[in-house]
Design a protein around this motif. Structure first.
Motif, PDB file in Angstrom:
ATOM      1  N   ALA A  64       0.826  -1.202   0.000  1.00  0.00           N
ATOM      2  CA  ALA A  64       0.000   0.000   0.000  1.00  0.00           C
ATOM      3  C   ALA A  64       0.860   1.252   0.000  1.00  0.00           C
ATOM      4  O   ALA A  64       0.576   2.221  -0.727  1.00  0.00           O
ATOM      5  CB  ALA A  64      -0.925   0.003   1.215  1.00  0.00           C
ATOM      6  N   ARG A  65       1.921   1.255   0.793  1.00  0.00           N
ATOM      7  CA  ARG A  65       2.804   2.431   0.843  1.00  0.00           C
ATOM      8  C   ARG A  65       3.405   2.717  -0.524  1.00  0.00           C
ATOM      9  O   ARG A  65       3.434   3.863  -0.992  1.00  0.00           O
ATOM     10  CB  ARG A  65       3.922   2.226   1.881  1.00  0.00           C
ATOM     11  CG  ARG A  65       4.781   3.476   2.106  1.00  0.00           C
ATOM     12  CD  ARG A  65       6.092   3.141   2.777  1.00  0.00           C
ATOM     13  NE  ARG A  65       6.941   2.335   1.902  1.00  0.00           N
ATOM     14  CZ  ARG A  65       7.641   2.833   0.883  1.00  0.00           C
ATOM     15  NH1 ARG A  65       7.587   4.116   0.571  1.00  0.00           N
ATOM     16  NH2 ARG A  65       8.399   2.026   0.155  1.00  0.00           N
ATOM     17  N   GLN A  66       3.876   1.664  -1.180  1.00  0.00           N
ATOM     18  CA  GLN A  66       4.446   1.855  -2.515  1.00  0.00           C
ATOM     19  C   GLN A  66       3.380   2.316  -3.499  1.00  0.00           C
ATOM     20  O   GLN A  66       3.656   3.127  -4.394  1.00  0.00           O
ATOM     21  CB  GLN A  66       5.100   0.559  -2.984  1.00  0.00           C
ATOM     22  CG  GLN A  66       6.328   0.184  -2.174  1.00  0.00           C
ATOM     23  CD  GLN A  66       7.044  -1.040  -2.714  1.00  0.00           C
ATOM     24  OE1 GLN A  66       6.832  -1.465  -3.848  1.00  0.00           O
ATOM     25  NE2 GLN A  66       7.917  -1.625  -1.899  1.00  0.00           N
ATOM     26  N   GLY A  67       2.157   1.813  -3.328  1.00  0.00           N
ATOM     27  CA  GLY A  67       1.066   2.254  -4.185  1.00  0.00           C
ATOM     28  C   GLY A  67       0.772   3.729  -4.009  1.00  0.00           C
ATOM     29  O   GLY A  67       0.573   4.459  -4.991  1.00  0.00           O
ATOM     30  N   TYR A  68       0.754   4.185  -2.762  1.00  0.00           N
ATOM     31  CA  TYR A  68       0.511   5.607  -2.511  1.00  0.00           C
ATOM     32  C   TYR A  68       1.616   6.477  -3.096  1.00  0.00           C
ATOM     33  O   TYR A  68       1.364   7.612  -3.521  1.00  0.00           O
ATOM     34  CB  TYR A  68       0.370   5.873  -1.015  1.00  0.00           C
ATOM     35  CG  TYR A  68      -1.040   5.703  -0.498  1.00  0.00           C
ATOM     36  CD1 TYR A  68      -2.054   6.574  -0.877  1.00  0.00           C
ATOM     37  CD2 TYR A  68      -1.355   4.667   0.385  1.00  0.00           C
ATOM     38  CE1 TYR A  68      -3.348   6.415  -0.403  1.00  0.00           C
ATOM     39  CE2 TYR A  68      -2.645   4.504   0.867  1.00  0.00           C
ATOM     40  CZ  TYR A  68      -3.639   5.388   0.472  1.00  0.00           C
ATOM     41  OH  TYR A  68      -4.925   5.231   0.935  1.00  0.00           O
ATOM     42  N   ALA A 131      -0.739  12.175  -1.221  1.00  0.00           N
ATOM     43  CA  ALA A 131      -1.636  11.893  -2.340  1.00  0.00           C
ATOM     44  C   ALA A 131      -2.983  12.587  -2.158  1.00  0.00           C
ATOM     45  O   ALA A 131      -3.497  13.243  -3.071  1.00  0.00           O
ATOM     46  CB  ALA A 131      -1.840  10.384  -2.475  1.00  0.00           C
ATOM     47  N   LEU A 132      -3.553  12.459  -0.958  1.00  0.00           N
ATOM     48  CA  LEU A 132      -4.848  13.072  -0.695  1.00  0.00           C
ATOM     49  C   LEU A 132      -4.760  14.596  -0.733  1.00  0.00           C
ATOM     50  O   LEU A 132      -5.723  15.283  -1.094  1.00  0.00           O
ATOM     51  CB  LEU A 132      -5.371  12.611   0.673  1.00  0.00           C
ATOM     52  CG  LEU A 132      -5.545  11.102   0.851  1.00  0.00           C
ATOM     53  CD1 LEU A 132      -5.975  10.779   2.277  1.00  0.00           C
ATOM     54  CD2 LEU A 132      -6.573  10.558  -0.124  1.00  0.00           C
ATOM     55  N   HIS A 160     -15.923  14.966  -1.471  1.00  0.00           N
ATOM     56  CA  HIS A 160     -17.025  14.599  -2.355  1.00  0.00           C
ATOM     57  C   HIS A 160     -16.511  14.016  -3.671  1.00  0.00           C
ATOM     58  O   HIS A 160     -17.012  12.989  -4.150  1.00  0.00           O
ATOM     59  CB  HIS A 160     -17.888  15.829  -2.649  1.00  0.00           C
ATOM     60  CG  HIS A 160     -18.746  16.257  -1.505  1.00  0.00           C
ATOM     61  ND1 HIS A 160     -19.281  17.518  -1.399  1.00  0.00           N
ATOM     62  CD2 HIS A 160     -19.167  15.585  -0.396  1.00  0.00           C
ATOM     63  CE1 HIS A 160     -19.992  17.605  -0.287  1.00  0.00           C
ATOM     64  NE2 HIS A 160     -19.940  16.451   0.333  1.00  0.00           N
ATOM     65  N   ILE A 161     -15.532  14.678  -4.255  1.00  0.00           N
ATOM     66  CA  ILE A 161     -14.991  14.208  -5.536  1.00  0.00           C
ATOM     67  C   ILE A 161     -14.244  12.899  -5.346  1.00  0.00           C
ATOM     68  O   ILE A 161     -14.318  11.995  -6.187  1.00  0.00           O
ATOM     69  CB  ILE A 161     -14.083  15.278  -6.171  1.00  0.00           C
ATOM     70  CG1 ILE A 161     -14.893  16.548  -6.449  1.00  0.00           C
ATOM     71  CG2 ILE A 161     -13.454  14.765  -7.453  1.00  0.00           C
ATOM     72  CD1 ILE A 161     -16.100  16.352  -7.350  1.00  0.00           C
ATOM     73  N   TRP A 162     -13.541  12.782  -4.239  1.00  0.00           N
ATOM     74  CA  TRP A 162     -12.836  11.524  -3.946  1.00  0.00           C
ATOM     75  C   TRP A 162     -13.834  10.369  -3.864  1.00  0.00           C
ATOM     76  O   TRP A 162     -13.613   9.293  -4.416  1.00  0.00           O
ATOM     77  CB  TRP A 162     -12.089  11.666  -2.622  1.00  0.00           C
ATOM     78  CG  TRP A 162     -11.128  10.556  -2.353  1.00  0.00           C
ATOM     79  CD1 TRP A 162     -11.366   9.395  -1.707  1.00  0.00           C
ATOM     80  CD2 TRP A 162      -9.761  10.527  -2.751  1.00  0.00           C
ATOM     81  NE1 TRP A 162     -10.219   8.626  -1.662  1.00  0.00           N
ATOM     82  CE2 TRP A 162      -9.230   9.298  -2.280  1.00  0.00           C
ATOM     83  CE3 TRP A 162      -8.931  11.413  -3.426  1.00  0.00           C
ATOM     84  CZ2 TRP A 162      -7.901   8.947  -2.495  1.00  0.00           C
ATOM     85  CZ3 TRP A 162      -7.607  11.053  -3.625  1.00  0.00           C
ATOM     86  CH2 TRP A 162      -7.112   9.840  -3.180  1.00  0.00           C
ATOM     87  N   ALA A 163     -14.947  10.614  -3.163  1.00  0.00           N
ATOM     88  CA  ALA A 163     -15.971   9.577  -3.033  1.00  0.00           C
ATOM     89  C   ALA A 163     -16.582   9.229  -4.393  1.00  0.00           C
ATOM     90  O   ALA A 163     -16.869   8.056  -4.675  1.00  0.00           O
ATOM     91  CB  ALA A 163     -17.063  10.044  -2.074  1.00  0.00           C
ATOM     92  N   MET A 164     -16.767  10.234  -5.238  1.00  0.00           N
ATOM     93  CA  MET A 164     -17.312   9.988  -6.563  1.00  0.00           C
ATOM     94  C   MET A 164     -16.342   9.146  -7.392  1.00  0.00           C
ATOM     95  O   MET A 164     -16.745   8.186  -8.050  1.00  0.00           O
ATOM     96  CB  MET A 164     -17.584  11.321  -7.276  1.00  0.00           C
ATOM     97  CG  MET A 164     -18.418  11.188  -8.535  1.00  0.00           C
ATOM     98  SD  MET A 164     -18.657  12.791  -9.371  1.00  0.00           S
ATOM     99  CE  MET A 164     -19.405  13.763  -8.065  1.00  0.00           C
ATOM    100  N   CYS A 165     -15.062   9.498  -7.336  1.00  0.00           N
ATOM    101  CA  CYS A 165     -14.047   8.719  -8.061  1.00  0.00           C
ATOM    102  C   CYS A 165     -14.038   7.275  -7.570  1.00  0.00           C
ATOM    103  O   CYS A 165     -14.027   6.331  -8.369  1.00  0.00           O
ATOM    104  CB  CYS A 165     -12.665   9.333  -7.852  1.00  0.00           C
ATOM    105  SG  CYS A 165     -12.405  10.966  -8.572  1.00  0.00           S
TER     106      CYS A 165
END
Length: 207
Positions: A64-68, A131-132, A160-165
Motif C-alpha cells: 500500500a505504501r508503494q502504491g501511494y 496523495a490526498l 465529495h470528488i474523492w468519493a465519486m471517483c
C-alpha cells in the motif's frame, strides 16, 4: 562450482516479496493468500519472509505504501498538467484516480480494500496524505472565485470528488460482476463532476 541457492541472499528479497504479494492480492484478494504462498511466489522459504515483515498485514501495508507513492506522483503530475486552469487541474486529478486503479490494481486493492490503516506507520501516513493533499490543493484553487461566505470547505469538496471517483471505480471501473455500466467510467466521472461543479456555480449550466 555449486549453484547459488535461491533464498534471502538473492537480489532484493523485500521487494520480491512485495511484488509477489501484489500478484496474489490481484488474484485472490488481500486476505486470500498466506505468507507461505507469497514466499513460494518469490522463490524463497517461508522463514525468510520474517527477515523483512512481521506478518501478512505488514507485507500488504508495504504494498500500500508503494502504491501511494505511485498514486501521489500521478496525482501531482495530473494537477500540474492542468495548469494554469484550476478547473482542468481539478478534473485531471479525477481522471488520474481512474487511470491508477486500472494500471495498478494490486496496489489499489492494498491501499483501499485491504483494511490496512494509513496510520499503521508514519511512512504510510505521510505518503497517503501527500496523495490526498493533491485533491485538497486542487479544490482550494477551484474555490477561490467563490465569495468566502458562500464557499464550502475545500476539504469537503475534495472528499465529495474523492468519493465519486472511488464509487465509479468500485462499481464500474474494475469489472465487478453484474455492474457493467452502459457508459464508460471516464464519462460517468466527468459528467458527475460537471453536475457537482454546476451546483457550486463554478461552471456555467448548459444553455
Amino acid at each position: 562450482m555449486p549453484t547459488k541457492k535461491r533464498g534471502y541472499h538473492h537480489g532484493n528479497l523485500r521487494q520480491a516479496l512485495v511484488d509477489a504479494a501484489l500478484i496474489l492480492i490481484e488474484e485472490k484478494g488481500p486476505t486470500g493468500f498466506t505468507l507461505s504462498e507469497a514466499a513460494k511466489q518469490a522463490g524463497v522459504t517461508p522463514a525468510a519472509v520474517y527477515r523483512h515483515f512481521d506478518g501478512r498485514e505488514d507485507l500488504i501495508a508495504e504494498a500500500a505504501r508503494q502504491g501511494y507513492e505511485i498514486f501521489a506522483d500521478l496525482m501531482e503530475h495530473a494537477y500540474d498538467k492542468g495548469k494554469p486552469s484550476a478547473l482542468a487541474s481539478f478534473e485531471a486529478t479525477g481522471r488520474a484516480y481512474l487511470a491508477f486503479s486500472r494500471r495498478f490494481p494490486g496496489h489499489y486493492i492494498a491501499m483501499f480494500e485491504s483494511g490496512v490503516s494509513i496510520n499503521r506507520s508514519s511512512d504510510l501516513a505521510h505518503v497517503a496524505n501527500r496523495a490526498l493533499g493533491v485533491l485538497d490543493m486542487a479544490a482550494n484553487e477551484l474555490l477561490r472565485d467563490i465569495p468566502p461566505e458562500q464557499r464550502p470547505p475545500a476539504r469537503m469538496v475534495s472528499a465529495h470528488i474523492w468519493a465519486m471517483c472511488h464509487g465509479v471505480v468500485e462499481l464500474f471501473g474494475r469489472g465487478s460482476p453484474g455492474t457493467k455500466s452502459p457508459f464508460p467510467p471516464e464519462d460517468l466521472l466527468e459528467t458527475g463532476i460537471g453536475v457537482y461543479l454546476r451546483g457550486l456555480g463554478l461552471i456555467k449550466a448548459d444553455s
